[in-house]
Design a protein around this motif. Sequence first.
Motif, PDB file in Angstrom:
ATOM      1  N   ASN A 278     -16.355  12.644  -0.478  1.00 12.98           N
ATOM      2  CA  ASN A 278     -15.280  12.760  -1.006  1.00 12.98           C
ATOM      3  C   ASN A 278     -14.154  12.762   0.146  1.00 12.98           C
ATOM      4  N   GLU A 279     -14.788  13.716   1.101  1.00 11.11           N
ATOM      5  CA  GLU A 279     -13.414  14.167   1.847  1.00 11.11           C
ATOM      6  C   GLU A 279     -12.965  13.883   2.814  1.00 11.11           C
ATOM      7  N   VAL A 280     -11.625  13.728   3.557  1.00 14.73           N
ATOM      8  CA  VAL A 280     -11.124  12.756   3.996  1.00 14.73           C
ATOM      9  C   VAL A 280      -9.749  13.401   4.626  1.00 14.73           C
ATOM     10  N   GLU A 281      -9.672  12.347   5.728  1.00 15.79           N
ATOM     11  CA  GLU A 281      -8.600  12.821   7.127  1.00 15.79           C
ATOM     12  C   GLU A 281      -7.337  12.109   5.868  1.00 15.79           C
ATOM     13  N   ASN A 282      -7.177  11.361   5.556  1.00 16.56           N
ATOM     14  CA  ASN A 282      -6.118   9.870   4.807  1.00 16.56           C
ATOM     15  C   ASN A 282      -6.602   9.380   4.823  1.00 16.56           C
ATOM     16  N   ILE A 283      -5.351   9.156   3.494  1.00 18.65           N
ATOM     17  CA  ILE A 283      -5.990   8.154   1.935  1.00 18.65           C
ATOM     18  C   ILE A 283      -4.259   7.405   1.671  1.00 18.65           C
TER      19      ILE A 283
ATOM     20  N   SER B 156       0.421  -1.089   0.296  1.00 17.61           N
ATOM     21  CA  SER B 156      -0.136   0.340   0.200  1.00 17.61           C
ATOM     22  C   SER B 156       0.560   1.237   0.125  1.00 17.61           C
ATOM     23  N   VAL B 157       0.122   2.610  -0.595  1.00 20.89           N
ATOM     24  CA  VAL B 157       0.763   3.468  -0.488  1.00 20.89           C
ATOM     25  C   VAL B 157      -0.583   4.290   0.653  1.00 20.89           C
ATOM     26  N   LYS B 158       0.030   4.549   1.587  1.00 19.17           N
ATOM     27  CA  LYS B 158      -0.597   5.810   2.313  1.00 19.17           C
ATOM     28  C   LYS B 158      -0.116   7.358   2.372  1.00 19.17           C
ATOM     29  N   LEU B 159      -1.414   8.348   2.395  1.00 18.32           N
ATOM     30  CA  LEU B 159      -0.768   9.532   3.423  1.00 18.32           C
ATOM     31  C   LEU B 159      -1.606  10.042   4.027  1.00 18.32           C
ATOM     32  N   ASP B 160      -1.039  10.665   5.074  1.00 20.94           N
ATOM     33  CA  ASP B 160      -1.455  10.942   6.706  1.00 20.94           C
ATOM     34  C   ASP B 160      -0.603  12.216   6.928  1.00 20.94           C
ATOM     35  N   ASN B 161      -1.003  12.127   8.241  1.00 21.53           N
ATOM     36  CA  ASN B 161      -0.757  13.674   9.646  1.00 21.53           C
ATOM     37  C   ASN B 161      -0.932  14.900   8.692  1.00 21.53           C
TER      38      ASN B 161
END
Length: 250
Positions: free
Chosen positions: A135-140, A98-103
């Motif tokens: 579609n609004e999120v805090e991380n992807i 996976s590739v996660k975008l966070d913070n």
Amino acid sequence: MRDKINQIINTNQFHMFMIAFIIFIILFIVGIISLRYSVEGEGNMPFYLSKISVISMVEGTDVDDKTNKWNLSVNQNNDIYLYIKKNLNYKDTEIIESVKLDNFIIKQGTKVGEIKLLKPDGTSESLIFKNSSENEVENIEYIGSSDSSIKELKIANQGGLVIFRYAINNIGNYISNDDAEISHSELLKKLSINNDDLKFKVSFDVYINLNSGKTYKSNIDLELPVNDVVDQGTQSVEYNNLEDIVFKRI
């Protein structure tokens, strides 16, 4: 002379000094390696970030208004593309889990509108993004797969694209009964919005997770929107020199 030297060498103080000196040398070497790693990061990752593309644009959404000819809610959208590429010089076989975008952190906010982080829309056949609350999120997180699918948040397990949007919603409404036609690229000028009103800075972490259990992390800073989106309309920038973006194994 030799006897004095042997006498000194055989003392406990000398042995303790040598042990302390060896420990100092080891710590010094470890410190140099750690410092170099903190600056340069991983030198030979199986996958790496090869390019970042940003497309900034203006969008007007029709508002139900039976009184006026034109009533458009104005948004400013920034679509960000991260290109994850396979390192052909890496000898072992690795697979992206996976590739996660966070913070995500807004370091500097805008003077107008509401900043929203959006994932690709999974319902529309014609649009990649839709500025809706669903579609609004805090991380992807993009899951590694045999094939890429932006709408399903899938990235090819041997490298591909990760896409998301930062939008400034509800900048204002342009209402008119005089315009025969409306160009969306001119909406910000019609609302007397300038580029400084829109500028914001964001940072976020990127995690490249592999099936082998390895994880590589880096932090990215962006200033949005790019270039002169107010006067020039849709603008784009490609960042190919990413030496300042350092990935470390965690």
